[in-house]
Design a protein around this motif. Sequence first.
Motif, PDB file in Angstrom:
ATOM      1  N   ASN A  63       0.812  -1.209   0.000  1.00  0.00           N
ATOM      2  CA  ASN A  63       0.000   0.000   0.000  1.00  0.00           C
ATOM      3  C   ASN A  63       0.850   1.265   0.000  1.00  0.00           C
ATOM      4  N   ALA A  64       1.865   1.335  -0.823  1.00  0.00           N
ATOM      5  CA  ALA A  64       2.689   2.534  -0.911  1.00  0.00           C
ATOM      6  C   ALA A  64       1.907   3.614  -1.637  1.00  0.00           C
ATOM      7  N   SER A  65       1.913   4.814  -1.080  1.00  0.00           N
ATOM      8  CA  SER A  65       1.179   5.918  -1.694  1.00  0.00           C
ATOM      9  C   SER A  65       1.955   6.457  -2.891  1.00  0.00           C
ATOM     10  N   ALA A  66       1.273   7.248  -3.697  1.00  0.00           N
ATOM     11  CA  ALA A  66       1.910   7.849  -4.867  1.00  0.00           C
ATOM     12  C   ALA A  66       3.001   8.823  -4.428  1.00  0.00           C
ATOM     13  N   GLU A  67       2.806   9.503  -3.301  1.00  0.00           N
ATOM     14  CA  GLU A  67       3.810  10.448  -2.801  1.00  0.00           C
ATOM     15  C   GLU A  67       5.091   9.725  -2.415  1.00  0.00           C
ATOM     16  N   VAL A  68       4.959   8.572  -1.756  1.00  0.00           N
ATOM     17  CA  VAL A  68       6.146   7.794  -1.373  1.00  0.00           C
ATOM     18  C   VAL A  68       6.870   7.300  -2.620  1.00  0.00           C
ATOM     19  N   LEU A  69       6.113   6.817  -3.591  1.00  0.00           N
ATOM     20  CA  LEU A  69       6.740   6.337  -4.830  1.00  0.00           C
ATOM     21  C   LEU A  69       7.426   7.482  -5.569  1.00  0.00           C
ATOM     22  N   ASP A  70       6.816   8.677  -5.579  1.00  0.00           N
ATOM     23  CA  ASP A  70       7.445   9.832  -6.229  1.00  0.00           C
ATOM     24  C   ASP A  70       8.727  10.233  -5.512  1.00  0.00           C
ATOM     25  N   ALA A  71       8.724  10.181  -4.180  1.00  0.00           N
ATOM     26  CA  ALA A  71       9.927  10.525  -3.419  1.00  0.00           C
ATOM     27  C   ALA A  71      11.046   9.525  -3.712  1.00  0.00           C
ATOM     28  N   ILE A  72      10.705   8.256  -3.803  1.00  0.00           N
ATOM     29  CA  ILE A  72      11.715   7.236  -4.116  1.00  0.00           C
ATOM     30  C   ILE A  72      12.215   7.423  -5.542  1.00  0.00           C
ATOM     31  N   ALA A  73      11.323   7.746  -6.468  1.00  0.00           N
ATOM     32  CA  ALA A  73      11.719   7.969  -7.857  1.00  0.00           C
ATOM     33  C   ALA A  73      12.658   9.170  -7.971  1.00  0.00           C
ATOM     34  N   THR A  74      12.373  10.214  -7.211  1.00  0.00           N
ATOM     35  CA  THR A  74      13.248  11.387  -7.225  1.00  0.00           C
ATOM     36  C   THR A  74      14.625  11.040  -6.652  1.00  0.00           C
ATOM     37  N   ALA A  75      14.639  10.272  -5.549  1.00  0.00           N
ATOM     38  CA  ALA A  75      15.913   9.885  -4.937  1.00  0.00           C
ATOM     39  C   ALA A  75      16.726   8.977  -5.855  1.00  0.00           C
ATOM     40  N   LEU A  76      16.061   8.188  -6.676  1.00  0.00           N
ATOM     41  CA  LEU A  76      16.757   7.280  -7.603  1.00  0.00           C
ATOM     42  C   LEU A  76      17.114   7.946  -8.934  1.00  0.00           C
ATOM     43  N   ALA A  81       9.757   7.944 -17.955  1.00  0.00           N
ATOM     44  CA  ALA A  81       9.289   6.603 -18.320  1.00  0.00           C
ATOM     45  C   ALA A  81       9.513   5.615 -17.169  1.00  0.00           C
ATOM     46  N   GLU A  82      10.672   5.720 -16.522  1.00  0.00           N
ATOM     47  CA  GLU A  82      10.950   4.831 -15.392  1.00  0.00           C
ATOM     48  C   GLU A  82      10.020   5.125 -14.215  1.00  0.00           C
ATOM     49  N   ARG A  83       9.714   6.410 -14.014  1.00  0.00           N
ATOM     50  CA  ARG A  83       8.806   6.798 -12.942  1.00  0.00           C
ATOM     51  C   ARG A  83       7.410   6.212 -13.189  1.00  0.00           C
ATOM     52  N   HIS A  85       6.770   3.577 -14.980  1.00  0.00           N
ATOM     53  CA  HIS A  85       6.907   2.131 -14.819  1.00  0.00           C
ATOM     54  C   HIS A  85       6.872   1.746 -13.336  1.00  0.00           C
ATOM     55  N   LEU A  86       7.492   2.557 -12.479  1.00  0.00           N
ATOM     56  CA  LEU A  86       7.461   2.318 -11.043  1.00  0.00           C
ATOM     57  C   LEU A  86       6.024   2.346 -10.527  1.00  0.00           C
ATOM     58  N   HIS A  87       5.234   3.317 -10.982  1.00  0.00           N
ATOM     59  CA  HIS A  87       3.835   3.406 -10.547  1.00  0.00           C
ATOM     60  C   HIS A  87       3.014   2.228 -11.076  1.00  0.00           C
ATOM     61  N   VAL A  88       3.299   1.803 -12.303  1.00  0.00           N
ATOM     62  CA  VAL A  88       2.575   0.653 -12.864  1.00  0.00           C
ATOM     63  C   VAL A  88       2.911  -0.612 -12.080  1.00  0.00           C
ATOM     64  N   LEU A  89       4.174  -0.802 -11.770  1.00  0.00           N
ATOM     65  CA  LEU A  89       4.566  -1.974 -10.972  1.00  0.00           C
ATOM     66  C   LEU A  89       3.917  -1.946  -9.598  1.00  0.00           C
ATOM     67  N   SER A  90       3.816  -0.770  -9.017  1.00  0.00           N
ATOM     68  CA  SER A  90       3.201  -0.653  -7.695  1.00  0.00           C
ATOM     69  C   SER A  90       1.715  -0.974  -7.739  1.00  0.00           C
ATOM     70  N   THR A  91       1.000  -0.522  -8.768  1.00  0.00           N
ATOM     71  CA  THR A  91      -0.434  -0.814  -8.831  1.00  0.00           C
ATOM     72  C   THR A  91      -0.686  -2.276  -9.137  1.00  0.00           C
ATOM     73  N   THR A  92       0.157  -2.894  -9.948  1.00  0.00           N
ATOM     74  CA  THR A  92      -0.059  -4.323 -10.208  1.00  0.00           C
ATOM     75  C   THR A  92       0.270  -5.142  -8.980  1.00  0.00           C
ATOM     76  N   THR A  93       1.218  -4.656  -8.168  1.00  0.00           N
ATOM     77  CA  THR A  93       1.554  -5.360  -6.940  1.00  0.00           C
ATOM     78  C   THR A  93       0.455  -5.190  -5.906  1.00  0.00           C
ATOM     79  N   SER A  94      -0.101  -3.965  -5.797  1.00  0.00           N
ATOM     80  CA  SER A  94      -1.058  -3.706  -4.730  1.00  0.00           C
ATOM     81  C   SER A  94      -2.456  -4.225  -5.044  1.00  0.00           C
ATOM     82  N   HIS A  95      -2.752  -4.529  -6.289  1.00  0.00           N
ATOM     83  CA  HIS A  95      -4.084  -5.018  -6.628  1.00  0.00           C
ATOM     84  C   HIS A  95      -4.107  -6.510  -6.892  1.00  0.00           C
TER      85      HIS A  95
END
Length: 176
Positions: A63-76, A81-83, A85-95
């Motif tokens: 259940n990672a929020s979009a804000e947490v994923l954006d913060a991790i994407a910024t840190a990485l 496109a990678e950002r 992809h990160l959100h797509v992977l997170s939604t497929t994982t969480s659903h």
Amino acid sequence: MNRRSPLGEFLMARRAQLSPDDVGLPRYGYRRRVPGLRREELAMLAEVSAGCYTRLEQGQSLNASAEVLDAIATALHLTTAEREHLHVLSTTTSHRTGPAAPPEEHASADLRTLLAAMGDVPALVVGRRNDVLAWERSRTRPARRTRGPRLARRPGHPAQPVPAGLPGRAHPRPPP
């Protein structure tokens, strides 16, 4: 159980591509056990807890929020496109769907035969969710009443209310 989720594999691969020099962190010693950033270093850069990032990378957090994923994407330093992809992977994982419903339980024919052979012994067969699957059928008949209810039907019995118009109790009252 060392299976990683696709989200965890993606995060680990991107974390390995960054060095502490790339993000402005000091190097402590010459030898590092992991290539790239440590989990704690990335969590510090993303301003999330190390435990939260670790659970996300290991596939334990769904259940990672979009804000947490954006913060991790910024840190990485992820591209757009990678950002995405990160959100797509997170939604497929969480659903993910939960485990399939357990099959419906039934008492086997052998168990029913055993219950029938037990006679008048009260018995139940209970499933894993405490559902009653079978019971000894002879106990479903109402029990034959004995003397208790017949005594209570007798007029003047202490268990029966005295009807109006009749003299008081048939039994004398005990002395006080």
